[in-house]
Design an enzyme around this catalytic site. Structure first.
Site, PDB file in Angstrom:
ATOM      1  N   MET A  35       0.858  -1.190   0.000  1.00 51.90           N
ATOM      2  CA  MET A  35       0.000   0.000   0.000  1.00 51.90           C
ATOM      3  C   MET A  35       0.891   1.236   0.000  1.00 51.90           C
ATOM      4  SD  MET A  35      -3.047   0.824  -0.301  1.00 51.90           S
ATOM      5  CE  MET A  35      -3.685  -0.833  -0.045  1.00 51.90           C
ATOM      6  N   CYS A  36       0.467   2.278  -0.666  1.00 49.86           N
ATOM      7  CA  CYS A  36       1.264   3.488  -0.782  1.00 49.86           C
ATOM      8  C   CYS A  36       0.408   4.717  -0.506  1.00 49.86           C
ATOM      9  CB  CYS A  36       1.857   3.613  -2.183  1.00 49.86           C
ATOM     10  SG  CYS A  36       2.883   2.212  -2.657  1.00 49.86           S
ATOM     11  N   GLY A  37       1.082   5.786  -0.136  1.00 50.85           N
ATOM     12  CA  GLY A  37       0.447   7.080  -0.034  1.00 50.85           C
ATOM     13  C   GLY A  37       0.952   7.946  -1.167  1.00 50.85           C
TER      14      GLY A  37
END
Length: 572
Positions: free
Chosen positions: A1-3
């Site tokens: 997951m990334c921002g």
């Protein structure tokens, strides 16, 4: 997951960096704590920032943003059913493919074949064109903000109710979840219009979403030809009438063992369950095997700590997923079963309904898989802690959604994945099962309240199921992604997988649920039958209970659609 974060300014000599203020930067880093990077393009008019949680690729985390030829890429999500070396991240694979793209048609051809929860932002440095999209099922969060300074796209937001001391920050205008309707194309020199290549032809509901986007962003959307991913178009699940059966043709028996065994003797039902088992097993396998070789706490290249957790109420959905996960998680690793309970004013203490059913279903898992180290993690949340976290932090993760239901569900998922003793990077969710298999009271009511014949009743249920399915991205998925990812976990929902969705939705309502049977039996009946076939006995009889009530974070006197007092923001 990334921002991920992208800021666009239509004006020259405008510094986009002031829109990535300290508070927002912290939220984005929570989503991607392993590696961060930023890229400024077009003399400061474009800012791309990436924060990565290492999940795929066996060597190390891939920094973002990535330059791929004339394109700058920000990617958040997981891609499945692609051929790539195990050491390669999805971002690297996608960048390699993107580099060979020349124009919209190539980009569309690339997106058309992607499977898995994802969203992306692509900037063409040659043409000053911005592309962005959420996957066809809208599983990952992407927010859009439009203000006087330009445009922001981001995984999560932070509503600035007051200026942050020492920072030149200006609050943006209205914020929306990007409707997951297709690929958007925007000329950054002209923010008055946008082009949309829709995943599929728009209907009444998605048309309303698009109208809301046009109004809020103050642009006109020009509709091009649908992208039409192949899995949305092909439907070969009913070939040769392999799945031709009607649950309503069976008589109810109070002895549920006798009832289930009778149905399992029907050849077409066995074929259906065989297909469901194959598709759902593949979906679970991809979601538990594709993760980093170390837990969230270890720095070595491999460990035997838990890397997978299941948000576990004990219901049939999560119990099935836990049992299937046992097939694919290495035998030496524990599987966490996380259950959350909120302080109640009654005398039950922490022994809330979901805690009771989780313990009951845990015993079934231990019976079925005695060699597995099932690790129950019970999260207890006081009202004081709930109110403090909600007022200071969680409300920003739920924003721009603001209802009582958003508050309850968002907080439940946040505290569950915050579990202090958890080492997992992946949180498996049962999301989508109720929408696919007919698990809500409103599905039963659609059947019972219809005054027509049996055909009319089945059509009423089908319409209600379709409406639920259309609404699920805007009602649940992006919000859940934001609150769970803030705890550096990736939410993965095996029921919401392209092949599973295609197959289950190809079945008629009378093959998924049977509302002539009592509550707790007829709702999600096909799924309960599958659970029985796998070996569950008590879990298949549990009535549907929403997490906000089972965990005691909410009570049934509250109106789910009302404005939450904790989620009110001042827009002055």
């Amino acid at each position: 997951m990334c921002g991920i974060f992208c800021a666009i300014s239509p004006e020259h000599n405008v510094n986009c960096q002031n829109r990535l203020h300290r508070a927002l930067r912290k939220l984005l880093r929570n989503r991607g704590p392993d590696v961060q990077d930023e890229l400024i393009l077009d003399q400061g008019r474009v800012l791309l920032a990436g924060n990565v949680l290492w999940q795929q690729g066996s060597q190390k985390a891939q920094k973002q943003p990535v330059i791929a030829g004339q394109y700058g890429l920000l990617f958040n999500g997981d891609l499945y059913s692609i051929e790539k070396p195990s050491a390669m991240s999805d971002t690297t694979w996608l960048a390699n493919k993107l580099e060979s793209c020349d124009g919209d048609s190539d980009l569309i051809s690339l997106l058309k074949d992607l499977k898995g929860p994802h969203c992306l932002v692509v900037y063409n440095t040659t043409t000053a064109t911005l592309y962005f999209s959420r996957d066809t099922l809208g599983r990952n969060s992407l927010l859009i903000e439009r203000g006087q300074q330009g445009l922001n796209l981001m995984s999560t937001s932070y509503f600035l109710e007051e200026r942050i001391e020492g920072e030149n920050t200006e609050p943006m205008g209205i914020t929306l979840e990007v409707p997951p309707l297709g690929l958007y194309k925007l000329d950054i020199n002209d923010l008055s219009q946008c082009v949309l290549y829709p995943w599929q032809p728009l209907n009444e509901y998605t048309g309303k979403l698009l109208s809301g986007l046009e109004s809020s962003m103050q642009w006109k959307v020009l509709i091009e030809n649908p992208i039409s991913p192949s899995w949305l178009l092909t439907n070969n699940s009913q070939e040769d009438d392999n799945y031709d059966f009607d649950l309503y043709s069976f008589s109810f028996k109070k002895d549920f063992n006798e009832l289930y065994n009778e149905l399992l003797e029907t050849e077409s039902i066995r074929r259906t369950l065989c297909t469901l088992d194959k598709l759902l097993s593949n979906s679970v396998a991809e979601r538990v095997q594709n993760t980093a070789p170390v837990c969230r706490n270890c720095k070595t290249m491999k460990c035997n700590h838990a890397k997978v957790s299941v948000l576990f109420s004990g219901g049939i959905d999560c119990s099935i997923l836990a049992l299937l996960a046992d097939r694919f998680v290495p035998s030496e690793e524990p599987i966490e079963l996380i259950n959350v309970a909120f302080e109640s004013s009654s005398t039950e203490g922490w022994n809330v309904p979901d805690r009771q059913t989780s313990l009951q279903s845990l015993m079934e898992l231990q019976r079925l898989c005695p060699e597995r180290d099932w690790r129950p993690l019970n999260v207890n949340v006081t009202r004081l802690e709930l109110q403090h976290q909600l007022a200071s932090h969680i409300k920003h993760l739920i924003y721009p959604l603001q209802t009582v239901l958003d508050e309850s569900l968002g907080c439940a998922f946040f505290f569950a994945t915050l579990a202090n003793n958890s080492t997992s990077r992946v949180a498996i969710l049962g999301s989508g099962a109720d929408e696919l298999f007919g698990g809500y009271v409103r599905h039963r009511n659609a059947y019972r309240r219809c005054t027509g014949d049996e055909k009319d009743r089945q059509q009423a249920v089908k319409d209600e199921l379709e409406l639920d399915w259309q609404r699920i991205p805007s009602r649940n998925l992006a919000r859940d992604d934001r609150v769970i990812a803030d705890n550096s976990k990736t939410a993965r929902a095996p029921f919401i997988e392209e092949n599973v969705v295609q197959f289950v939705r190809s079945l008629e309502p009378n093959q998924r649920c049977c509302f002539s049977f009592p509550e707790g039996i007829g709702d999600k009946f096909l799924l309960r039958l599958y659970g029985y076939q796998l070996g569950f006995r008590s879990a298949v009889q549990l009535k549907k209970r929403a997490i906000q009530f089972g965990s005691r974070i909410a009570n049934k006197k509250q109106q789910a659609s009302q404005q939450s007092d904790f989620l009110r923001f001042s827009f002055e």
